[in-house]
Design a protein around this motif. Sequence first.
Motif, PDB file in Angstrom:
ATOM      1  N   GLU A 224     -10.356  -3.470   0.931  1.00 32.38           N
ATOM      2  CA  GLU A 224      -9.619  -2.369   1.584  1.00 32.38           C
ATOM      3  C   GLU A 224      -8.960  -2.773   2.584  1.00 32.38           C
ATOM      4  OE1 GLU A 224     -10.974   1.397   0.587  1.00 32.38           O
ATOM      5  OE2 GLU A 224     -12.605   0.614  -0.858  1.00 32.38           O
ATOM      6  N   PRO A 225      -7.851  -1.992   3.104  1.00 28.82           N
ATOM      7  CA  PRO A 225      -7.008  -2.338   4.418  1.00 28.82           C
ATOM      8  C   PRO A 225      -7.912  -2.231   5.607  1.00 28.82           C
ATOM      9  CG  PRO A 225      -5.998  -0.200   3.283  1.00 28.82           C
ATOM     10  CD  PRO A 225      -7.230  -0.868   2.271  1.00 28.82           C
ATOM     11  N   GLN A 226      -8.801  -1.375   5.720  1.00 26.69           N
ATOM     12  CA  GLN A 226      -9.516  -1.075   6.902  1.00 26.69           C
ATOM     13  C   GLN A 226     -10.376  -2.350   7.173  1.00 26.69           C
ATOM     14  OE1 GLN A 226      -9.315   1.213   4.619  1.00 26.69           O
ATOM     15  NE2 GLN A 226      -9.451   3.189   5.592  1.00 26.69           N
ATOM     16  N   MET A 227     -10.945  -2.939   6.081  1.00 27.76           N
ATOM     17  CA  MET A 227     -11.905  -4.097   6.191  1.00 27.76           C
ATOM     18  C   MET A 227     -11.057  -5.268   6.357  1.00 27.76           C
ATOM     19  SD  MET A 227     -14.935  -5.422   6.046  1.00 27.76           S
ATOM     20  CE  MET A 227     -16.030  -4.409   5.130  1.00 27.76           C
ATOM     21  N   GLU A 242      -5.680   5.021  17.743  1.00 24.00           N
ATOM     22  CA  GLU A 242      -4.698   5.773  18.723  1.00 24.00           C
ATOM     23  C   GLU A 242      -3.868   5.005  18.991  1.00 24.00           C
ATOM     24  OE1 GLU A 242      -6.298   8.019  21.948  1.00 24.00           O
ATOM     25  OE2 GLU A 242      -8.270   7.549  20.991  1.00 24.00           O
ATOM     26  N   THR A 243      -3.818   3.451  19.013  1.00 23.91           N
ATOM     27  CA  THR A 243      -2.582   2.694  19.405  1.00 23.91           C
ATOM     28  C   THR A 243      -2.085   1.840  18.204  1.00 23.91           C
ATOM     29  OG1 THR A 243      -4.328   1.073  20.267  1.00 23.91           O
ATOM     30  CG2 THR A 243      -3.323   2.640  21.892  1.00 23.91           C
ATOM     31  N   ASP A 244      -2.723   1.808  17.085  1.00 26.99           N
ATOM     32  CA  ASP A 244      -2.404   1.091  15.841  1.00 26.99           C
ATOM     33  C   ASP A 244      -1.849   2.055  14.988  1.00 26.99           C
ATOM     34  OD1 ASP A 244      -2.303  -0.214  13.616  1.00 26.99           O
ATOM     35  OD2 ASP A 244      -4.287  -1.150  13.610  1.00 26.99           O
ATOM     36  N   PRO A 245      -0.548   2.002  14.573  1.00 23.33           N
ATOM     37  CA  PRO A 245       0.396   2.891  14.097  1.00 23.33           C
ATOM     38  C   PRO A 245      -0.019   2.713  12.740  1.00 23.33           C
ATOM     39  CG  PRO A 245       1.833   1.598  15.452  1.00 23.33           C
ATOM     40  CD  PRO A 245       0.366   1.065  15.509  1.00 23.33           C
ATOM     41  N   ALA A 246      -0.417   1.810  11.987  1.00 31.38           N
ATOM     42  CA  ALA A 246      -0.743   1.406  10.525  1.00 31.38           C
ATOM     43  C   ALA A 246      -2.236   2.353  10.353  1.00 31.38           C
ATOM     44  CB  ALA A 246      -0.922   0.151   9.910  1.00 31.38           C
ATOM     45  N   ALA A 247      -3.253   2.179  11.264  1.00 28.98           N
ATOM     46  CA  ALA A 247      -4.373   2.973  11.148  1.00 28.98           C
ATOM     47  C   ALA A 247      -4.042   4.300  11.276  1.00 28.98           C
ATOM     48  CB  ALA A 247      -5.398   2.330  12.293  1.00 28.98           C
ATOM     49  N   ALA A 248      -3.248   4.658  12.104  1.00 28.05           N
ATOM     50  CA  ALA A 248      -3.059   6.123  12.547  1.00 28.05           C
ATOM     51  C   ALA A 248      -2.427   6.923  11.235  1.00 28.05           C
ATOM     52  CB  ALA A 248      -2.260   6.551  13.775  1.00 28.05           C
ATOM     53  N   GLN A 249      -1.576   6.141  10.541  1.00 24.33           N
ATOM     54  CA  GLN A 249      -0.746   6.521   9.525  1.00 24.33           C
ATOM     55  C   GLN A 249      -2.017   6.673   8.258  1.00 24.33           C
ATOM     56  OE1 GLN A 249       2.077   7.717   9.393  1.00 24.33           O
ATOM     57  NE2 GLN A 249       2.152   8.459   7.270  1.00 24.33           N
TER      58      GLN A 249
END
Length: 374
Positions: A224-227, A242-249
């Motif tokens: 999975e993408p988080q891991m 807050e500063t990672d666009p992919a994680a925020a999306q």
Amino acid sequence: MSVPGVGRVVAAIPALPVGDARQEAFERSLATQVGKALPVAVLAKLADGSFLVRVADQNARMALPPGTLPGTEVPMTLVSTQPRAAFQLTPGQGQLLHPTLIYQELGEARAPGAGALAAARANPGTAPGSAADAQGAQADPRNAQVSLSEAGRMLGRILASAQGQAGQPQAIQAATPLAGPGTPEPARLAQALEGAIAQSGLFYESHVAEWAEGKRALPELMREPQMQRALADAPAKTASAETDPAAAQLINQQLAAHEQGRVAWQGQVWPGQDMHWEIHKDAPEGGARGGDADAEPGWRSGLRLRFAGLGEIAATLVIAGDQLHIQLKAESGETSAVLRARAGELAAALGAAGSPLASLDISSAADVGGGDGR
């Protein structure tokens, strides 16, 4: 990705927990109103972007479309009360909007919205958004009653970051085709589609809980993408969401899926073959026609494909209980005629797979008055 520890969240306007008897009583009281338009008074916009509303003489929190103004009254149609009360701005169109009761008496917090609504009707010059309204909002201390914890403010910043990314859709974006060139084997394609949703990251936290209980293998979790992001960026101490666009999306997509009961996927099923796919909960069958109030909600899956020889075909599958309903809409009458000619083969194949068709409707954009019910 690293996210700072979250402490206890103290809600200034607490919402009812899932399964609360008061929420269930509220939804039962609406059972006779299904299919009717009800006025929803918008009292205030909360810091998380949702709204404080008054519906059926109850205060509730509701996610409303951007641009909704506090102090206005919005007519909405109640489309279902099970498993949750669900409203739509336009019957049969758009997302379902769910009110969640606020269990704490708001006292003075109820007055500004109701007063603003009455004032807006009596004097357009004080309507929300006007200069007088802006000045009054600053002067009225009662408007400062809504506050968020640091965790809530962090989520707000993440959502603002995700929503500020122009052109980023609320859909899972597949980077590579699900199958190789040529005609894919149906069973493998179905497995790949299942994996595309299950391993998208939308359900990561529940999968972590399953892993902790020994119900999910670690190799599955690591896909999975988080891991993947955590492993790739571990030496560099991954930036926060807050500063990672992919994680925020991704967090934005998770919250949207939870609120709307809808998941969307966009990508290629095989090289050169694009597909848009949506899955969401459907209102209980017959809910708007006075049907069984305890009926289970169905599931609706819709996809669009464009073929070189057939043009675009949209397919909608509805599963209600043990019944399967399929609607096919072709771009041209010629294509719909081809589909009708092969409808028997589709029905036979589904029956052999243990999923007999309850109904099949085939139409084209050129048809007048709908399709060919089967």
